[in-house]
Design a protein around this motif. Structure first.
Motif, PDB file in Angstrom:
ATOM      1  N   GLU A   1       2.115   9.248   7.190  1.00  0.00           N
ATOM      2  CA  GLU A   1       1.493   8.964   8.481  1.00  0.00           C
ATOM      3  C   GLU A   1       1.593   7.479   8.824  1.00  0.00           C
ATOM      4  O   GLU A   1       1.874   7.107   9.976  1.00  0.00           O
ATOM      5  CB  GLU A   1       0.035   9.411   8.457  1.00  0.00           C
ATOM      6  CG  GLU A   1      -0.646   9.411   9.802  1.00  0.00           C
ATOM      7  CD  GLU A   1      -0.111  10.479  10.748  1.00  0.00           C
ATOM      8  OE1 GLU A   1      -0.345  10.357  11.966  1.00  0.00           O
ATOM      9  OE2 GLU A   1       0.532  11.449  10.268  1.00  0.00           O
ATOM     10  N   ASP A   2       1.376   6.635   7.817  1.00  0.00           N
ATOM     11  CA  ASP A   2       1.483   5.190   8.045  1.00  0.00           C
ATOM     12  C   ASP A   2       2.881   4.803   8.503  1.00  0.00           C
ATOM     13  O   ASP A   2       3.052   3.999   9.427  1.00  0.00           O
ATOM     14  CB  ASP A   2       1.129   4.434   6.759  1.00  0.00           C
ATOM     15  CG  ASP A   2      -0.371   4.389   6.501  1.00  0.00           C
ATOM     16  OD1 ASP A   2      -1.134   4.809   7.390  1.00  0.00           O
ATOM     17  OD2 ASP A   2      -0.763   3.943   5.408  1.00  0.00           O
TER      18      ASP A   2
ATOM     19  N   ARG B   1       0.828  -1.209   0.000  1.00  0.00           N
ATOM     20  CA  ARG B   1       0.000   0.000   0.000  1.00  0.00           C
ATOM     21  C   ARG B   1       0.862   1.259   0.000  1.00  0.00           C
ATOM     22  O   ARG B   1       0.544   2.254  -0.674  1.00  0.00           O
ATOM     23  CB  ARG B   1      -0.915  -0.040   1.217  1.00  0.00           C
ATOM     24  CG  ARG B   1      -1.482   1.284   1.694  1.00  0.00           C
ATOM     25  CD  ARG B   1      -2.224   1.062   2.995  1.00  0.00           C
ATOM     26  NE  ARG B   1      -2.345   2.269   3.769  1.00  0.00           N
ATOM     27  CZ  ARG B   1      -3.447   2.995   3.870  1.00  0.00           C
ATOM     28  NH1 ARG B   1      -4.529   2.636   3.211  1.00  0.00           N
ATOM     29  NH2 ARG B   1      -3.487   4.072   4.633  1.00  0.00           N
ATOM     30  N   ASN B   2       1.968   1.225   0.746  1.00  0.00           N
ATOM     31  CA  ASN B   2       2.828   2.396   0.832  1.00  0.00           C
ATOM     32  C   ASN B   2       3.674   2.611  -0.414  1.00  0.00           C
ATOM     33  O   ASN B   2       4.384   3.605  -0.510  1.00  0.00           O
ATOM     34  CB  ASN B   2       3.731   2.297   2.066  1.00  0.00           C
ATOM     35  CG  ASN B   2       2.971   2.543   3.342  1.00  0.00           C
ATOM     36  OD1 ASN B   2       1.844   3.034   3.317  1.00  0.00           O
ATOM     37  ND2 ASN B   2       3.574   2.194   4.469  1.00  0.00           N
TER      38      ASN B   2
ATOM     39  N   ASN C   1       3.658   5.967  12.105  1.00  0.00           N
ATOM     40  CA  ASN C   1       2.970   5.184  13.140  1.00  0.00           C
ATOM     41  C   ASN C   1       3.309   3.694  13.113  1.00  0.00           C
ATOM     42  O   ASN C   1       2.787   2.922  13.906  1.00  0.00           O
ATOM     43  CB  ASN C   1       1.454   5.348  12.987  1.00  0.00           C
ATOM     44  CG  ASN C   1       1.007   6.764  13.290  1.00  0.00           C
ATOM     45  OD1 ASN C   1       1.565   7.429  14.161  1.00  0.00           O
ATOM     46  ND2 ASN C   1       0.007   7.248  12.553  1.00  0.00           N
ATOM     47  N   SER C   2       4.168   3.284  12.204  1.00  0.00           N
ATOM     48  CA  SER C   2       4.544   1.876  12.095  1.00  0.00           C
ATOM     49  C   SER C   2       5.768   1.593  12.961  1.00  0.00           C
ATOM     50  O   SER C   2       6.340   2.490  13.582  1.00  0.00           O
ATOM     51  CB  SER C   2       4.839   1.517  10.643  1.00  0.00           C
ATOM     52  OG  SER C   2       6.048   2.137  10.216  1.00  0.00           O
TER      53      SER C   2
END
Length: 538
Positions: free
Chosen positions: A41-42, A3-4, A45-46
């Motif tokens: 952001e992902d 997704r990233n 926060n990972s």
């Protein structure tokens, strides 16, 4: 995560679809950066290692796609040196912008580590504006992809550029994208309407209010009637064959086209960049056959002026500046890409191009990159050899009309053009040669960007292009009349002269200067926090 990787690609494609000259898609600018914000952001926060590197790499992918798809035409202008060798050279403009954009995103991540999301997002906008300002100011300048340029097709939306310049558009795009992103985050975190409806309403207002103000200004704006008759000429000479055609013959074609539409009260004839294709000694121009040929043409136009492009030079007995080159038989010389104003008198005015194309007309950081000079010398310019002048110029006719001479690449510098207007220019004369890019979107983007100069300064733009597109643009940024690509033509138009000064003309690029100052404070804060933490650990 897969997704990233997909999201930055989507972001790059959305920004490309929104970019000029594509019509009706400008609105995509307001969501094009959201996938990029989600990716960052992902990652933040990972629990992945080296988050800063991940953010840099992912954002670079999206920005690289956006840049390559929008300025693919750069390769066309370079392939004369060879189809293969042009590829690595093209990677410089393709990749340099994305590198700076991704650096802004990386700085955002570093700031987020030390502060809150809100402060981090404000910092991101400042870092981005600082990158854009740097990219118009240093030796590798290429402000083509400044976000605010994205409204060149939908110029009705940004009539307030007369107050902010294109950097107001950059802030607008980021503000709406950030608010949409925050609404998405709130919706993702909670399905309750009250948690995400406020940022959604804020995003809608941020989108609609500036546009509403602009549309009101667009439809209510009235030009003061102060007419002057102007002719722009498009001789349509292949730039790769230009040196094979005698300059005298080219001037004959220019005068013939000018005569075909001119009227007795025509005050300005505007010919394109390098219209006079042979070198002229500025100190002896009154004896030049080309000058005399133009003067003869002007005999029938009492108040006529010819603004034309040419290559000129000056000779010195000694080295007077660092750009002067030694001559084989002794002495030194400077050569210029020049706009020349010729009138029905002995007075001749010169303006020397001062925003040079890196590579083709100047060698960036020439002390370090001297080995590239032979390659770039094939691109049609005297690499690293053109001499610039320190300030913009204004040409004045015998009747006192002021014209801002703008040569090709310079037309994407809002503040530079605004300085000419502030000094007395009542209209803008752009002379260019876009044939190097062939029939690509490059010529259309260059033409569209000229609309933004009209809005910023509230001046008519009279654009003469050797191989297209020539045009007249009014003070609202509307293209009133234009030529076709690769068609020999001449256009005439009664334009309205304007002497009023807009807020942007008065104060210039105050937004990027303030943004850069705040960005430097943010960088200093990040560095000091890092040093302080290390000392505590010790």
């Amino acid at each position: 995560m897969k997704r990233n990787t997909i999201l930055p690609v989507i972001s790059g494609l959305l920004l490309w679809l929104a970019w000029p000259p594509t019509p009706y898609t400008t609105i995509l600018l307001f969501i094009g950066l959201v996938p990029m914000l989600v990716v960052m952001e992902d990652i933040i926060n990972s629990d992945v290692p080296k988050k800063g590197k991940q953010i840099f790499n992912k954002t670079f992918l999206g920005f690289f796609i956006w840049n390559v798809l929008c300025i693919y035409w750069v390769y066309n202008s370079l392939k004369i040196v060879g189809a293969i060798i042009a590829i690595p050279i093209s990677l410089i403009p393709y990749a340099l912008g994305p590198l700076l954009m991704s650096t802004a995103c990386w700085l955002y991540y570093r700031l987020r580590l030390r502060t809150t999301r809100t402060i981090g997002l404000i910092g991101l906008v400042c870092f981005w504006i600082a990158y854009e300002y740097l990219h118009q100011s240093w030796d590798l300048n290429f402000p083509w992809m400044t976000l605010g340029n994205g409204f060149a097709v939908s110029h009705q939306w940004v009539q307030w550029y007369e107050f902010t310049g294109v950097y107001g558009g950059t802030i607008w795009v980021w503000a709406v994208n950030i608010l949409v992103f925050l609404a998405y985050l709130k919706h993702k975190q909670s399905q309750q309407k009250q948690t995400w409806v406020k940022p959604a309403i804020a995003a809608a207002l941020a989108f609609l209010l500036p546009q509403g103000i602009s549309l009101y200004r667009y439809y209510s704006y009235e030009e003061q009637v102060n007419p002057s008759n102007v002719v722009v000429v498009q001789p349509n000479i292949d730039p790769y064959l230009k040196q094979d055609i005698p300059a005298t013959k080219q001037i004959e074609e220019l005068t013939h086209l000018s005569d075909s539409v001119a009227q007795p009260n025509t005050e300005f004839f505007i010919w394109p960049e390098t219209a006079i294709s042979e070198y002229i000694d500025e100190d002896r121009i009154l004896n030049s056959n080309h000058y005399l040929q133009v003067r003869q043409f002007l005999n029938k136009y009492k108040n006529g002026n010819v603004i034309t492009g040419g290559e000129t030079y000056r000779v010195y007995d000694k080295l007077v500046n660092e750009t002067a080159s030694p001559m084989p038989n002794g002495g030194f010389w400077d050569n210029y890409s020049t706009a020349i104003n010729i009138e029905n008198s002995q007075k001749v005015q010169f303006y020397h191009k001062s925003r040079l194309v890196p590579g083709a007309e100047s060698l960036p950081f020439q002390n370090a990159l001297f080995f590239l000079k032979p390659v770039f010398a094939h691109l049609g310019g005297a690499t690293g050899n053109y001499t610039m002048q320190a300030e913009p110029g204004v040409f004045y006719s015998q009747s006192g009309i002021g014209a801002a001479p703008v040569i090709c690449y310079e037309s994407i510098w809002g503040e530079w053009v605004a300085k000419s207007v502030k000094s007395g220019a009542q209209f803008i004369a752009i002379i260019t040669n876009d044939g190097w890019w062939e029939n690509t979107s490059g010529k259309d983007q260059h033409m569209d960007y000229a609309k933004l100069r009209a809005i910023e300064t509230r001046r008519w733009v009279c654009r003469s292009a050797n191989t297209g597109i020539s045009a007249f643009i009014n003070q609202r940024g509307d293209v009133v009349k234009h030529s076709s690509w690769w068609v020999r033509s001449a256009l005439k138009q009664d334009i309205n002269l304007n002497s009023d000064i807009t807020f942007y003309v008065e104060y210039g690029d105050y937004l990027p200067k303030a943004g850069t100052f705040l960005a430097l404070l943010g960088i200093a804060f990040v560095i000091m926090k890092g040093i302080f933490r290390k000392r505590i650990k010790i």
